[in-house]
Design a protein around this motif. Structure first.
Motif, mmCIF file in Angstrom:
data_model
loop_
_atom_site.group_PDB
_atom_site.id
_atom_site.type_symbol
_atom_site.label_atom_id
_atom_site.label_comp_id
_atom_site.label_asym_id
_atom_site.label_seq_id
_atom_site.Cartn_x
_atom_site.Cartn_y
_atom_site.Cartn_z
ATOM 1 N N TYR A 239 0.808 -1.220 0.000
ATOM 2 C CA TYR A 239 0.000 0.000 0.000
ATOM 3 C C TYR A 239 0.835 1.261 0.000
ATOM 4 N N ASP A 240 2.157 1.151 0.383
ATOM 5 C CA ASP A 240 2.978 2.362 0.372
ATOM 6 C C ASP A 240 3.283 2.835 -1.046
ATOM 7 N N ARG A 241 2.963 2.008 -2.033
ATOM 8 C CA ARG A 241 3.275 2.419 -3.408
ATOM 9 C C ARG A 241 2.165 3.218 -4.057
ATOM 10 N N PHE A 242 1.011 3.261 -3.415
ATOM 11 C CA PHE A 242 -0.132 3.909 -4.070
ATOM 12 C C PHE A 242 -0.380 5.275 -3.479
ATOM 13 N N ASP A 243 -0.963 6.088 -4.327
ATOM 14 C CA ASP A 243 -1.289 7.448 -3.949
ATOM 15 C C ASP A 243 -2.800 7.507 -3.727
ATOM 16 N N PHE A 244 -3.205 7.659 -2.482
ATOM 17 C CA PHE A 244 -4.645 7.797 -2.230
ATOM 18 C C PHE A 244 -4.855 8.606 -0.959
ATOM 19 N N ASP A 245 -6.059 9.139 -0.824
ATOM 20 C CA ASP A 245 -6.375 9.982 0.327
ATOM 21 C C ASP A 245 -7.253 9.222 1.302
ATOM 22 N N VAL A 246 -7.201 9.653 2.549
ATOM 23 C CA VAL A 246 -8.073 9.072 3.564
ATOM 24 C C VAL A 246 -9.150 10.097 3.887
ATOM 25 N N PRO A 247 -10.389 9.845 3.463
ATOM 26 C CA PRO A 247 -11.457 10.802 3.760
ATOM 27 C C PRO A 247 -11.784 10.816 5.247
ATOM 28 N N VAL A 248 -12.012 12.010 5.761
ATOM 29 C CA VAL A 248 -12.285 12.166 7.185
ATOM 30 C C VAL A 248 -13.531 13.008 7.352
ATOM 31 N N GLY A 249 -14.379 12.625 8.288
ATOM 32 C CA GLY A 249 -15.572 13.413 8.585
ATOM 33 C C GLY A 249 -15.259 14.473 9.619
ATOM 34 N N SER A 250 -16.257 15.287 9.924
ATOM 35 C CA SER A 250 -16.003 16.351 10.892
ATOM 36 C C SER A 250 -16.819 16.186 12.159
ATOM 37 N N VAL A 251 -18.029 15.680 12.041
ATOM 38 C CA VAL A 251 -18.925 15.638 13.194
ATOM 39 C C VAL A 251 -18.987 14.235 13.791
ATOM 40 N N GLY A 252 -19.004 13.244 12.933
ATOM 41 C CA GLY A 252 -19.138 11.881 13.419
ATOM 42 C C GLY A 252 -20.574 11.419 13.455
ATOM 43 N N ASP A 253 -21.430 12.062 12.657
ATOM 44 C CA ASP A 253 -22.824 11.612 12.611
ATOM 45 C C ASP A 253 -23.024 10.643 11.448
ATOM 46 N N VAL A 254 -24.259 10.222 11.278
ATOM 47 C CA VAL A 254 -24.558 9.241 10.243
ATOM 48 C C VAL A 254 -24.202 9.790 8.862
ATOM 49 N N TYR A 255 -24.445 11.096 8.672
ATOM 50 C CA TYR A 255 -24.180 11.677 7.365
ATOM 51 C C TYR A 255 -22.692 11.636 7.039
ATOM 52 N N ASP A 256 -21.852 11.884 8.059
ATOM 53 C CA ASP A 256 -20.415 11.811 7.824
ATOM 54 C C ASP A 256 -19.994 10.394 7.438
#
Lengths: 369, 441
Positions: A239-256
Motif C-alpha cells: 500500500y505504500d506504493r499507491f497514492d490515495f487519500d483518507v477521507p475524514v468526517g467532521s462531526v461523526g454523525d450518520v451523514y459523515d
C-alpha cells in the motif's frame, strides 16, 4: 410534569433491519431512547474453536464465512498472519492481485452498506437495488477469478490460488469506466436529498474521544474525524506504493459516515487504476512456488491486521509447532464497532436506532464468531 | 342515477314505477357497483404499484400469473383467504376482530360522494366534502383499536404514530380545502367540480370563458398552493412514503398490523390501498376538475339532463365514459406520483413529520386562506361588500389583479416559511451533545 411509563422493547433477534440475528434491548420513553443494550451471540458458531481443530489451510475457506460481504479481505488478513508466522515471501504480482481484489471488495461492501443504510431510512429498496447492481458486476469478476461469487477462497499462503483468466481484464476495464458514473449518480440522488439530510445530520454522533476509547476503527472512526487508516498508518502489503487519500468526517454523525464511504469508494477506484498501471506482467508469478500450503509453523505467535472495509481486521495465531493452530483469534471490526451503539443511540428516537445501526455497517457473521 | 333508472323503467318499459321504487333500485345499484369497485381498484393498484416500482428498481416485477402477471393480485387474494387467522393469546379478542372492520368500512362509505362523471355522483350531498373527510378520520379509531388490542409493543407504537400523524395532518389538509371552499362557496363536491369548467380561467370567475372543462383550481395561485399542501398531507394521511412512519418496516416491523394475519391483514391492506385511491381521487376532484375535460360538457348537454329532458340517453353514456376516463386518468396519474415518491425517497422521522406539519404546512395553508379571501373579494364581491373600487377593471381585469396579488402573497409566504423552517431544522452538533450529556449513562 406528567410522568410517563418507560417501555422496554426487544428489537430483534428476528427483525427486518437488524442485519442478521441481533437483539437490541431498548428502553423507550415514548419515542425517545433512554437506554439501549446490544445483545449478541445468536449466531455464535464456535468459529475460533473449530479453527483450532483444522489445519492452517483448512481455515482459509472458513474465514470467508466471517464477513461474507468481504471474503477477499478476510482471506488477506489470514494469509498475512500465516505468512508472518511461517515466513513466506509473496511475489510482486500476487501482492498486486491481492490489493486489486481487496479494493474491489471495498467498493462492493460500501455500495451494499450504503444501500442498506438508506433502506433502513425507509427508502423502499431503490438505492439498495442501485448498489446491488454494481455489486453484481464485481461479483462477476470474483467468480471469474476464483470460481465463487461470495465465498471466494482465493488467497493462499504466498500468493493467490490462480492467475486471472484472460477475460478478466477487459471486463474490469469496462467496470472502471462505468463506476464513476455510478458514484456520481448515487451522490446526486442522495447526498443532497433533503429527507436524507434530515434523517442523518446530527444523528448518532460518536465524538472523537469516545470513538478512541471504544477502539472503533474503519469508516466509523474516520467519520468521527480521526484520520486513521492502517493502509497509511502501518502500510502492509504494497500500500505504500499507491497514492490515495483518507477521507475524514467532521462531526461523526450518520451523514459523515455516509459521505466517508462514498469517498472511500472513489479512493479505492484510484488505487485500482494504479494497480492496473503497475501490475507486473509475469505469468505464473501469482504464487510463490516454494511456499508449502500444508504449513507447520515454528512455535511462536503472530498478529497481522489489515484495513478491511469495515475497520481493523486482525488475526492472532499461536503455533505449537503442529499442523493446527494452538490458538486462533479474530479481531473483528464489526464486533468492536458495535459496542458503542448504546452511547450513540441514547437520546435519539426509535427510528434513529436502525439508521445508526445501519451506519456502523455490521455483518453478524463477524460479530458472533 | 335516479334519472337513468326512471327513464329506463318508466319511459322505455312504461312500468309506471313509484318514486320510492326508483330510488330504492337506483341506490341498490349504486351500492353494488361501489362495493365491487373498491376491491377491484385495490387489486389493480397493487399490481400497478408493484410493476411500476419494479421498473424503477431495475427489476421486472410480477409477471408469472396470467398475461404480464395481471392475475398476481388474484393469486395474492386467494393466499390471503386461505391463510390461518391467528389471534395472539393475550390479545383482546373482540377488539382485535373489530379493528379491521372499523378501518375498512369508512373507506367504502367515502366512495359515495366521488363524482365519476357528469351526473354520475352516487350521492350529491350538500356537505359532500365534509362527509368525505369526516368519515376518513374514523379509521384512526380502528388503527388505535388494532394497536391496542394486539398486545404487542410494536403494534402500540405503530398505532400511536398512525393516530398522531392522521390527526395532525388533517389540519393542513382541511385548511387547504378551506381555501377552495371559500372560492366555490359550497361544500358540495358536485358544485366544486362544476366550478372548474372554463379554460384555465374558471367560467364561474369570469363570464364568457369558453367552457372546455379546463378551469381547474390548480391553475390559480390559491389552488396551486392548496394542491401542493393537500397532496403532501394526503401522503401523510394515506401513510405513503415519505410519511409511512406508522408501518415503518425497518423500525417497528409492520406497525399496528404486526399481529394480523390472513384476511384480517388483507382487510387492512385493502383499506390502505382504497384510501390511497380515494385520496388521489379527491385530489383530482378538487384541484383537477374530476371528470372535467374537453368534450364532456358538450356531450352531456346533448343527453338527458334536468334542463333538457328530451335529450338522447346515449350522450349521457358517452359523456359518462369520457368523464370517467378523465377522472381515472387523473387519479392514476396521482397514484403514479405516489409510487414514484415511494421509489425515490427515504422516510421522515416521527418528530420531523410533526415539525413539518405544524411549523411549515399549517402556517403556509393559513396564508393561503388569506389569499383565497383576496381572490374571492376581487372576483365575486361588488360595491355592497366594499369592493366597488375594483369594478371598473372589468371581469378579466379583476381576475388578473387577483391572480397577481395571490401569486405574490403565496410565493412570499413560501420563501419566508422555507427560510424559517430551514433555519430551525438542523439540530446543531453542540445541542445534540448537550442532549446526550444530560441523560443518565
Amino acid at each position: 410534569m406528567i410522568k410517563t411509563e418507560e417501555l422496554q422493547i426487544n428489537i430483534g433477534p428476528q427483525h427486518p433491519s437488524t442485519h442478521g440475528v441481533f437483539r437490541m434491548l431498548v428502553t423507550v420513553d415514548g419515542e425517545t431512547i433512554v437506554d439501549l443494550v446490544p445483545v449478541f451471540g445468536y449466531l455464535h458458531r464456535n468459529h475460533e474453536q473449530i479453527a483450532e481443530v483444522n489445519t492452517y489451510l483448512q481455515n482459509m475457506p472458513y474465514t470467508d464465512r466471517l464477513d461474507y460481504f468481504n471474503s477477499m479481505a478476510n482471506n488477506q488478513a489470514y494469509a498475512m498472519v500465516v505468512e508472518k508466522l511461517v515466513g513466506i515471501e509473496v511475489p510482486e504480482r500476487a501482492e498486486y492481485l491481492r490489493v486489486l481484489m481487496v479494493e474491489l471488495t471495498r467498493i462492493l461492501n460500501h455500495a451494499g452498506a450504503l444501500g442498506f443504510l438508506i433502506n433502513d431510512m425507509g427508502a423502499w429498496q431503490t438505492p439498495l437495488a442501485f448498489g446491488m447492481r454494481e455489486r453484481e458486476k464485481i461479483l462477476d469478476l470474483f467468480e471469474m477469478a476464483s470460481g465463487a461469487r461470495m465465498m471466494c477462497n482465493y488467497f493462499r499462503f504466498g500468493g493467490v490460488v490462480r492467475d486471472l483468466p484472460p477475460a478478466f481484464m477487459p471486463l474490469l476495464k469496462d467496470l472502471l469506466v462505468a463506476l464513476p458514473a455510478f458514484f456520481d449518480e448515487f451522490e446526486r440522488l442522495l447526498c443532497e436529498n433533503e429527507i436524507l439530510l434530515q434523517r442523518s445530520e446530527g444523528v448518532g454522533v460518536l465524538p472523537k474521544d469516545l470513538a478512541i476509547s471504544y477502539s472503533v476503527t474503519g469508516p466509523v472512526l474516520r467519520a468521527s474525524g480521526i484520520p486513521y487508516d492502517i493502509r497509511k498508518a502501518e502500510p502492509y502489503s504494497i500500500y505504500d506504493r499507491f497514492d490515495f487519500d483518507v477521507p475524514v468526517g467532521s462531526v461523526g454523525d450518520v451523514y459523515d459516515r455516509f459521505l466517508v464511504r462514498v469517498e472511500e469508494m472513489r479512493q479505492s477506484l484510484r488505487i485500482i487504476e494504479q494497480v492496473l498501471e503497475q501490475l507486473p506482467d509475469a505469468e505464473g508469478d501469482h504464487i510463490n512456488p516454494k511456499a508449502k500450503q500444508n504449513v507447520r509453523p515454528p512455535v511462536g505467535d503472530a498478529y497481522a491486521r489489515i484495513e478491511s472495509p469495515k475497520g481493523e481486521l486482525g488475526f492472532y495465531l499461536v503455533s505449537d509447532g503442529s499442523e493446527k493452530p494452538y490458538r486462533y483469534k479474530v479481531r473483528a471490526p464489526s464486533f468492536i464497532n458495535l459496542t458503542p451503539l448504546g452511547d450513540m443511540c441514547r437520546g435519539y428516537k426509535v427510528a434513529d436506532v436502525v439508521v445508526i445501526l445501519g451506519s456502523i455497517d455490521i455483518v453478524m457473521g463477524e460479530v458472533d464468531r | 342515477m335516479y334519472d337513468v333508472v326512471d327513464y329506463v323503467l318508466n319511459t322505455t318499459f312504461n312500468l309506471g314505477a313509484a318514486g320510492w321504487v326508483v330510488s330504492l333500485i337506483s341506490y341498490l345499484m349504486i351500492a353494488t357497483v361501489l362495493f365491487l369497485v373498491a376491491p377491484l381498484q385495490m387489486l389493480f393498484l397493487t399490481y400497478y404499484e408493484r410493476r411500476l416500482i419494479a421498473r424503477m428498481q431495475d427489476r421486472v416485477g410480477p409477471n408469472r400469473v396470467g398475461p404480464e402477471g395481471m392475475f398476481q393480485p388474484v393469486a395474492d387474494a386467494v393466499k390471503m383467504f386461505t391463510k390461518e387467522d391467528i389471534i395472539p393469546a393475550a390479545a383482546d379478542k373482540w377488539v382485535h376482530l373489530l379493528a379491521p372492520l372499523v378501518v375498512v368500512a369508512p373507506t367504502m362509505f367515502m366512495f359515495a360522494v366521488l363524482p365519476w362523471g357528469p351526473g354520475m355522483t352516487p350521492i350529491d350531498m350538500h356537505i359532500g366534502l365534509l362527509f368525505f373527510f369526516a368519515v376518513s378520520s374514523i379509521s384512526a379509531v380502528g388503527l388505535m383499536m388494532a394497536g391496542w388490542a394486539s398486545y404487542n409493543k410494536f403494534s402500540l407504537l405503530g398505532a400511536m404514530r398512525a393516530v398522531a400523524q392522521m390527526v395532525s395532518y388533517e389540519i393542513p389538509a382541511m385548511l387547504s380545502l378551506l381555501a377552495i371552499v371559500m372560492i366555490t362557496g359550497s361544500l358540495s363536491i358536485v358544485d366544486i367540480v362544476q366550478w372548474q369548467g372554463g379554460l384555465f380561467i374558471s367560467s364561474s370567475d369570469v363570464a364568457g370563458v369558453p367552457n372546455w372543462g379546463l378551469g381547474w383550481f390548480v391553475f390559480n395561485p390559491v389552488g396551486f398552493l392548496a394542491f401542493a399542501a393537500f397532496f403532501i398531507a394526503a401522503l401523510a394521511e394515506g401513510e405513503r412514503t415519505p410519511f409511512d412512519i406508522p408501518e415503518a418496516d425497518s423500525e417497528i416491523v409492520a406497525g399496528y398490523m404486526t399481529e394480523y394475519s390472513g384476511m384480517k391483514f388483507g382487510l387492512f391492506f385493502l383499506a390502505q390501498y382504497v384510501l390511497n385511491f380515494l385520496l388521489c381521487a379527491i385530489t383530482a376532484v378538487i384541484f383537477f376538475g374530476a371528470w372535467q375535460g374537453p368534450g364532456v360538457n358538450e356531450l352531456y348537454a346533448l343527453g338527458i339532463t334536468p334542463d333538457n329532458p328530451d335529450g338522447n340517453g346515449w350522450f349521457n353514456v358517452l359523456a359518462g365514459v369520457l368523464g370517467a376516463f378523465y377522472f381515472l386518468f387523473k387519479t392514476y396519474a396521482f397514484f403514479f406520483v405516489m409510487v414514484w415518491i415511494r421509489g425515490a425517497f427515504p422516510r421522515l422521522r416521527v418528530d420531523q413529520l410533526m415539525d413539518f406539519g405544524w411549523k411549515y404546512l399549517i402556517p403556509l395553508t393559513l396564508v393561503n386562506v388569506f389569499s383565497a379571501a383576496i381572490w374571492v373579494g376581487f372576483n365575486n364581491w361588488g360595491a355592497n361588500e366594499g369592493f366597488g373600487f375594483a369594478e371598473p377593471l372589468g371581469d378579466l381585469g379583476r381576475w388578473a389583479v387577483a391572480f397577481v396579488l395571490t401569486l405574490a402573497i403565496n410565493i412570499a409566504a413560501y420563501i419566508v416559511m422555507t427560510r424559517i423552517y430551514g433555519e430551525t431544522r438542523r439540530v446543531t452538533f453542540d445541542e445534540q451533545l448537550a442532549d446526550t450529556a444530560g441523560l443518565p449513562s
